[in-house]
Design an enzyme around this catalytic site. Structure first.
Site, short mmCIF file in Angstrom:
data_model
loop_
_atom_site.label_atom_id
_atom_site.label_comp_id
_atom_site.label_asym_id
_atom_site.label_seq_id
_atom_site.Cartn_x
_atom_site.Cartn_y
_atom_site.Cartn_z
N CYS A 15 -117.67 0.39 -38.66
CA CYS A 15 -118.90 -0.40 -38.73
C CYS A 15 -118.97 -1.34 -39.88
CB CYS A 15 -120.03 0.58 -38.74
SG CYS A 15 -120.18 1.39 -40.13
N CYS A 18 -118.81 -0.25 -43.26
CA CYS A 18 -117.62 0.05 -44.05
C CYS A 18 -117.19 -1.17 -44.81
CB CYS A 18 -116.38 0.47 -42.94
SG CYS A 18 -116.90 2.13 -42.20
N ASP A 434 -111.49 -25.73 -25.03
CA ASP A 434 -110.31 -26.43 -24.89
C ASP A 434 -110.04 -27.23 -23.53
OD1 ASP A 434 -107.39 -27.30 -25.63
OD2 ASP A 434 -107.20 -25.35 -24.33
N ASP A 632 -106.86 -21.10 -25.00
CA ASP A 632 -105.74 -20.10 -24.66
C ASP A 632 -104.19 -20.50 -25.37
OD1 ASP A 632 -105.13 -22.90 -23.43
OD2 ASP A 632 -104.02 -22.01 -21.97
N ASP A 636 -104.95 -23.41 -30.33
CA ASP A 636 -106.44 -23.08 -30.39
C ASP A 636 -106.95 -22.10 -31.45
OD1 ASP A 636 -107.10 -24.87 -28.38
OD2 ASP A 636 -106.39 -23.47 -26.78
#
Length: 766
Positions: A15, A18, A434, A632, A636
């Site tokens: 979490c 941490c 994109d 993708d 990017d």
């Protein structure tokens, strides 16, 4: 001063508390100048003075806190994650078995013997054994984390858990040896249950994080391991790492280009989607630059190496991703913001409760609290506060909401990789998309055929015949179109490919030229009648292929990258939600504008390189916008990491997927808004869960200060609080008969509509 940077992959984080503990530990270490911790990607980046601090000390700090440093090798890192899951499963199995046994013993006491008290030493000893076995067996790592956090004056959830667990042990020992009225079994049971609850909470977080990244592979796998180096006319195969600037390398058709360089000899079409994301290959000749990782499509090239090692393109992208990932501001989850004040608050109230029953009766003699120090009641109050104060339901609130949302998302083919995706997405006001492979399909296809002599089928027949033996991606698009339209065509009698320009062919005694308009002009073809249509098609962003038969232009074939079927609808959904869509692309402005107009996007950023994408995202953020990015490709990846929320199209490259917070398993763009609506709904569930859990904890702690709360009622309150959170998270789905997918590997794009997904608004599905 000698400033150095190091970066580690961390195992054992569950979490944002941490992440906060790690950050505090390093900030309190002499010699550390700056530290950035990423929970989503479980990494820490540290800037330190190597003259004051050794790297081994940095590693020891992580290990002392109870975390592990994973191997930098991606495959080994994945294996370590799998071992962590196996270890967490064993811990949960052992602690769960102890919890079930303890619960059975308590039920036996209550319903068979009709009492809350054990009335038998063997019951006390059995429960003590279960408590010690749970705390120092599967729960030992929590004790170590709590101890090392306290050593550094860090108060976190591990400290509070151990305070409650040891309070249970202390209460049980007091019942055994000091106060016979203390409910010994129930105090020992508290130690078992809260330890088990914590292990369960961390297990759910680990499962969500690990399963969502199973398919992630390495970026640098795209580069070939060896290259053909040319020296003094001799060709030798060497490791890519041995290449130096100025070396000459020969690359054959179909091979990946191993290094960044400049073409010395040869002409070819090169697929540079690795850098630009664009699907249409780029013609390369002497003097042109090529990028390592791109693919040589047709001709043979001789390339002079211009960049190696850290200066190479792929290594630069990898470094940018790592830096952006750890430098991106962390998001403290809502539950952790509550726990930040709740942990020290509970510890303070416990101490105050004990002192109250010791001091107030003495100071206020004759008052309503008695006339002498009440050690037993003070101890009972302090212990009960710690027991009821352990936020088991608070700890479960976020993971359960995350599992719920993750299950709904998985049923729609969406992987929500981090809690940030749930919390931040609802605040996003700008989504940057994109172009190639995200808004468009990412593959060249024939968009239009223009016939000047005859009909479109005749033009396709001539073009397909000439291109029948070509391996160029544009030729594939023409051949695919001919097949789709049922056009039959003969093979050419003669065939000659002119690299970077077009095709000469002879078919049924006809001389056919297929290629660029400029090349046909060079070949003596009069292009006057075709000029208006060429300009019109190029203005729409298409690549225009001209077809000439026996010195006369007979037609044009316009090739482009088709827009996805649901792109315009998705953009409209964004606008309806008050989100501004922005398109960003490495393609030219003319093509970008044409695609943007097709789908309804008004803001366009064109001619943007990979590192510039990250800079553009940062500028939007600095302007006060909350930004999500959808992409993708490798180009990017830095932008996906920099964005507040990175969304990767699952059909894209591995590095894009690794850089993202959300992964769409198919290529359907509508999943972006499905993710937004699920994230918004899940965050609302998180707040509801936290309100319910905090109410139980708050009321319980207040009641516990009286010293009158029996541990069995404390346990009932804990069970009720967790039950309320469970019911709130999943009851709606169970009542509607929906299947909750918790495997997070679904590839389906459809699901039943979640009626509460966006404040009553119906979610759209594919």
């Amino acid at each position: 001063m000698s400033t150095t940077h190091v970066q580690y992959d961390i195992g054992g984080m569950s979490c944002s508390f941490c992440a906060e503990s790690i950050r505090k530990a390093y900030e309190r270490t002499e010699g550390v100048e700056e530290v950035n911790v990423s929970l989503a990607h479980e990494e820490v980046r540290i800037r330190y003075d190597s003259g004051v601090l050794a790297e081994v000390d940095l590693k020891d700090t992580l290990r002392d806190l109870g975390y592990t440093i994973r191997d930098p090798d991606k495959q080994k890192r994945f294996e370590e994650q799998q071992r962590e899951v196996e270890q967490a499963t064993r811990r949960l199995t052992l602690s769960g078995a102890a919890a079930i046994a303890t619960a059975g013993l308590m039920l036996f006491m209550i319903f068979v013997r009709g009492t809350f008290e054990s009335q038998a030493l063997w019951m006390d000893l059995v429960t003590l054994g279960l408590a010690l076995g749970t705390m120092f067996g599967p729960g030992r790592y929590i004790t170590e984390k709590a101890y090392n956090s306290l050593r550094r004056r860090i108060f976190n959830q591990h400290v509070l858990l151990e305070a409650g667990a040891f309070a249970g042990l202390l209460g049980g020992f007091l019942g055994l040896f000091v106060f016979p009225t203390f409910p010994t079994v129930h105090f020992f049971a508290v130690s078992v249950f809260i330890t088990t609850y914590h292990i369960l909470s961390e297990y759910t977080s680990l499962i969500v994080r690990t399963r969502a990244s199973r398919a992630v592979q390495g970026l640098l796998d795209l580069q070939p391991d060896t290259a053909r180096r040319v020296r003094d006319g001799e060709v030798e195969e060497v490791e890519v790492d041995e290449l130096e600037s100025g070396d000459h390398v020969r690359i054959k058709p179909g091979e990946s280009i191993p290094v960044d360089g400049t073409v010395l000899e040869g002409e070819s079409a090169v697929d540079e989607s690795v850098a630009t994301g664009e699907s249409v290959p780029v013609d390369k000749g002497p003097g042109d630059e090529v990028i390592g990782g791109s693919v040589n499509e047709t001709g043979t090239l001789l390339v002079e190496v211009t960049a190696t090692g850290d200066d190479a393109f792929l290594n630069q992208v990898a470094r940018q991703v790592e830096e952006a990932r750890t430098m991106k501001p962390g998001v403290v989850q809502l539950a952790d913001r509550v726990l930040k004040y709740f942990v020290p608050g509970v510890l303070t109230i416990a101490v105050a409760s004990f002192l109250f029953w010791i001091l107030v009766p003495v100071v206020w003699s004759g008052g309503p609290f008695g006339t002498e120090a009440n050690v037993q009641r003070g101890a009972f109050a302090a212990l009960a506060v710690l027991v009821l104060g352990y936020p088991c339901a608070l700890g479960m609130a976020t993971p359960l909401a995350l599992i719920r949302g993750g299950g709904l998302a998985a049923n729609r083919g969406i992987l929500m990789r981090s809690g940030d995706a749930f919390q931040i997405f609802q605040d996003v006001d700008t989504i940057v998309l994109d172009k190639t492979g995200t808004i468009t399909k990412g593959e060249p296809a024939v968009e239009e055929v223009v016939a000047f002599d005859g009909n479109e089928s005749d033009v396709l027949t001539r073009a397909a015949s000439a291109e029948a033996f070509s391996e160029h991606p544009l030729a594939d698009a023409i051949l695919d179109c001919a097949d789709e339209r049922g056009v039959e065509f003969p093979d050419p009698d003669e065939f000659d490919s002119v690299t970077g320009k077009g095709i000469r062919a002879e078919v049924d005694e006809m001389r056919i030229l297929v290629g660029k308009p400029g090349w046909l002009t060079e070949e003596g073809i009069d292009m006057t009648t075709a000029r208006d249509d060429i300009d019109r098609l190029q203005a729409r962003g298409y690549t225009v292929v001209c077809v000439a038969v026996d010195e006369t232009v007979v037609g044009l074939v316009a090739i482009g990258d088709p827009v996805k079927n649901d792109a315009a609808e998705t953009v409209e959904r964004m606008k309806d939600a008050g989100i501004t869509p922005v398109m960003i692309t490495g393609d030219n402005e003319r093509t970008a504008t044409a695609v943007a107009e097709t789908v309804g996007i008004d803001r366009v950023m064109a001619d943007v390189l990979p590192d510039d994408k990250r800079d553009e995202i940062r500028r939007l953020q600095e302007g006060g916008e909350r930004v999500a990015m959808v992409g993708d490709g490798i180009n990017d990846a830095p932008g996906l990491t920099q964005a507040d929320i990175g969304i990767a199209i699952g059909a894209g490259t591995d590095i894009a997927i690794e850089s993202a917070d959300i992964v769409l398993m198919g290529d359907r763009l509508g999943g972006v808004m499905d993710s937004y609506e699920i994230g918004k709904s899940s965050y609302r569930k998180t707040k509801q869960n936290l309100l319910a859990a905090f109410s139980f904890n708050g009321i319980g702690v207040a009641a516990a200060t009286t010293g009158l709360v029996h541990p069995v009622f404390a346990m009932i309150a804990m069970v009720l609080s967790v039950s309320v959170v469970l019911v709130n998270s999943f009851a709606g789905q169970l009542l509607r008969g929906e299947r909750l997918n918790t495997d997070f590997t679904a590839e389906s794009d459809t699901s039943a509509v979640d009626t509460d997904a966006s404040a009553g608004a119906e979610m759209k599905t594919a």
